[in-house]
Scaffold this motif. Sequence first.
Motif, short mmCIF file in Angstrom:
data_model
loop_
_atom_site.label_atom_id
_atom_site.label_comp_id
_atom_site.label_asym_id
_atom_site.label_seq_id
_atom_site.Cartn_x
_atom_site.Cartn_y
_atom_site.Cartn_z
N VAL A 181 30.27 98.88 50.59
CA VAL A 181 31.79 98.47 50.36
C VAL A 181 31.06 97.12 50.21
N LEU A 182 32.43 96.34 48.53
CA LEU A 182 31.95 94.90 48.50
C LEU A 182 33.13 93.98 48.13
N ARG A 183 33.54 93.08 47.98
CA ARG A 183 34.80 92.15 47.95
C ARG A 183 34.20 91.10 46.89
N ILE A 184 35.65 90.96 46.41
CA ILE A 184 35.76 89.60 45.31
C ILE A 184 36.60 89.37 46.17
N TYR A 185 36.71 88.42 47.05
CA TYR A 185 37.81 87.69 47.24
C TYR A 185 38.26 85.84 47.19
N ASN A 221 41.07 90.89 45.86
CA ASN A 221 41.73 89.52 46.31
C ASN A 221 41.81 88.45 45.65
N SER A 222 41.78 87.55 44.15
CA SER A 222 40.95 86.73 43.52
C SER A 222 42.11 86.12 42.53
N VAL A 247 40.13 99.02 45.30
CA VAL A 247 41.97 98.12 45.92
C VAL A 247 41.23 96.69 45.79
N ILE A 248 42.62 97.04 45.89
CA ILE A 248 43.60 95.15 44.70
C ILE A 248 44.41 95.24 46.50
N ASP A 249 44.03 94.42 47.75
CA ASP A 249 44.58 94.43 48.45
C ASP A 249 46.04 93.07 48.89
N GLY A 250 45.25 91.96 47.65
CA GLY A 250 46.91 91.62 47.50
C GLY A 250 46.45 90.90 46.04
N ALA A 255 41.44 87.11 35.04
CA ALA A 255 39.75 88.24 35.13
C ALA A 255 40.01 88.48 35.90
N ALA A 256 40.12 89.04 37.21
CA ALA A 256 40.16 89.91 37.86
C ALA A 256 40.74 90.53 37.99
#
Length: 560
Positions: A181-185, A221-222, A247-250, A255-256
């Motif tokens: 699991v990775l995140r781009i926040y 979420n970016s 998974v688009i959380d927000g 670019a995101a």
Amino acid sequence: MLGPPCSGKSTWVADRAELGEARVDFTRLAGALGAAGDHDNSDDIKAVTYAAQTAAIARIFDGLDGPAYIIRRSLAASSIASYGEAGVKFVVLDPGIDECLARAEQIERPEGTEADIRAWYESPPDVPPEYLLDAGALNRPRKEATMGRTLRDRFNLATNKQKTPVRAEIPGARGDESKAVLRIYDPIDSWGDVWGLSAREFGAALDELPDSVSEIELHINSPGGEVHEGLAILNQLRQHQASVTVVIDGLAASAASFIAMAADRVLIAPNAEVMIHNAWGVAMGDSDDMRKVADDLGRLNANLARIYQSKAGGDVADWLEAMRIESWYSDEEAVAAGLADAILSDEEPEEPTVEARFNLRVFAHAGRAQAPSPYIPRAAPAAAGLRPAEQSVNATHEGDDAMSNLTQGLRDRLGIAADAELDDDQLLAAVDEALEERAEPAPEPAAATARNLPEGTEVIDSETLAQLRAQAEEGAAARAEQDMQRRAEKVDAAIKAGKFGPARRESWLNALEIDEDGATADLERLTPGLIPMAQIGDAGQPDADEDLYNRAFGATTKEK
């Protein structure tokens, strides 16, 4: 905020303004546009800065949400009255002429600062008491300044939280090490660190994954950021041997949004949003430099449009138009457009989220609620399978099995023995031969005589047919003109009602052309009276700065 040079106007605002609140500060704008140092500006830098300052003030009065600070040396009495009637509150910072002169000498301000200070005190601005900020707000406590916060303030896509680490997590509770699991926040930025997430940092997180990982779950979420950094992250995901679920959380904006297109499967959480728009750029130089930047941005836009088209289907030209007008998608609209495959259900495993809030006022629309209906491709979304870069390193996906099943099915139907060795060309030749054997001879065309025509058919000569076609084309053109006029009347009525400024007229016309019913509903939901339509005053008597502005732009007056 009014006051003489060296009165501390910028410092006062920086110490009291909340993160994300707009600030129009000539000195800070000049620094961002290439000034050699604080208050040390060439004539060219001053001219460009005046244009940026004027545009920023106009944007504030064009319906910018939330508080905003405008830092000026002085204003004419007529402008003060106009701003005051529009609800603007004033702070006049006056530490005294001796204090200002001492500060100017201490910090070595440029030549001419002393004369500017004395000129201000000879004719200070006269602000009526009813327009002054109340004492409670004026004495608002100073904020605790930290280096991290200062850097964030200078980045217009900043968050109000510490940077979220790109964590390469292997969920231990699952009992295996096959999923990470990775995140781009954060914003996407080549500097990384406190500025946002760089492709280098994301690549380092991917490199940490063990060889046993066969599935990556990337939460986004970016607000986006730099295009080439985003493209690098997209291709890192495409080239990885693991399957990727986004998974688009927000929010997946700018670019995101195209980073998400690298996934084999895209899920969007309820109430999350996606935004696509044209690439941005900043440049200085002559006309050749500007044309080159425009051409470069055009190539980037075409590239990004192909990324969206490869995921969602439709035409590249339509995606370019959707990007040009800046399109926002709700969760359901993103699925309908093909940018997401499904809305995250209650049954889907959802990772804990990290709180982040972004300043969306840098975009044309600050979120889906303030944007017109987005473009939805007329064609069905692209079928699920390999992501657009099928050439992924060591790619072993279910698309390979599907092709193998198709080949075996053709061999069975053609009666080709299982042990017969045929390449693709030989197999296609066998299919062509079988089709030719089953084809029936085409019937001879019937003579074009009245007795061979179906009952009820009328025969007309070619001249009459040409006249009918011309009349039909004229009717279609008239109908198109009526439709265009109707849409223009809707937009002009909204502008007259103060729902938005004239600068957004073309954007709303395009939105009505794409989806008139949806855009009309959006127009009706906008609140009237948000934009003052009456004149807000004039610039008063010209000063030395105004003369410079006039020489640069050929104007006789400018907004104060």
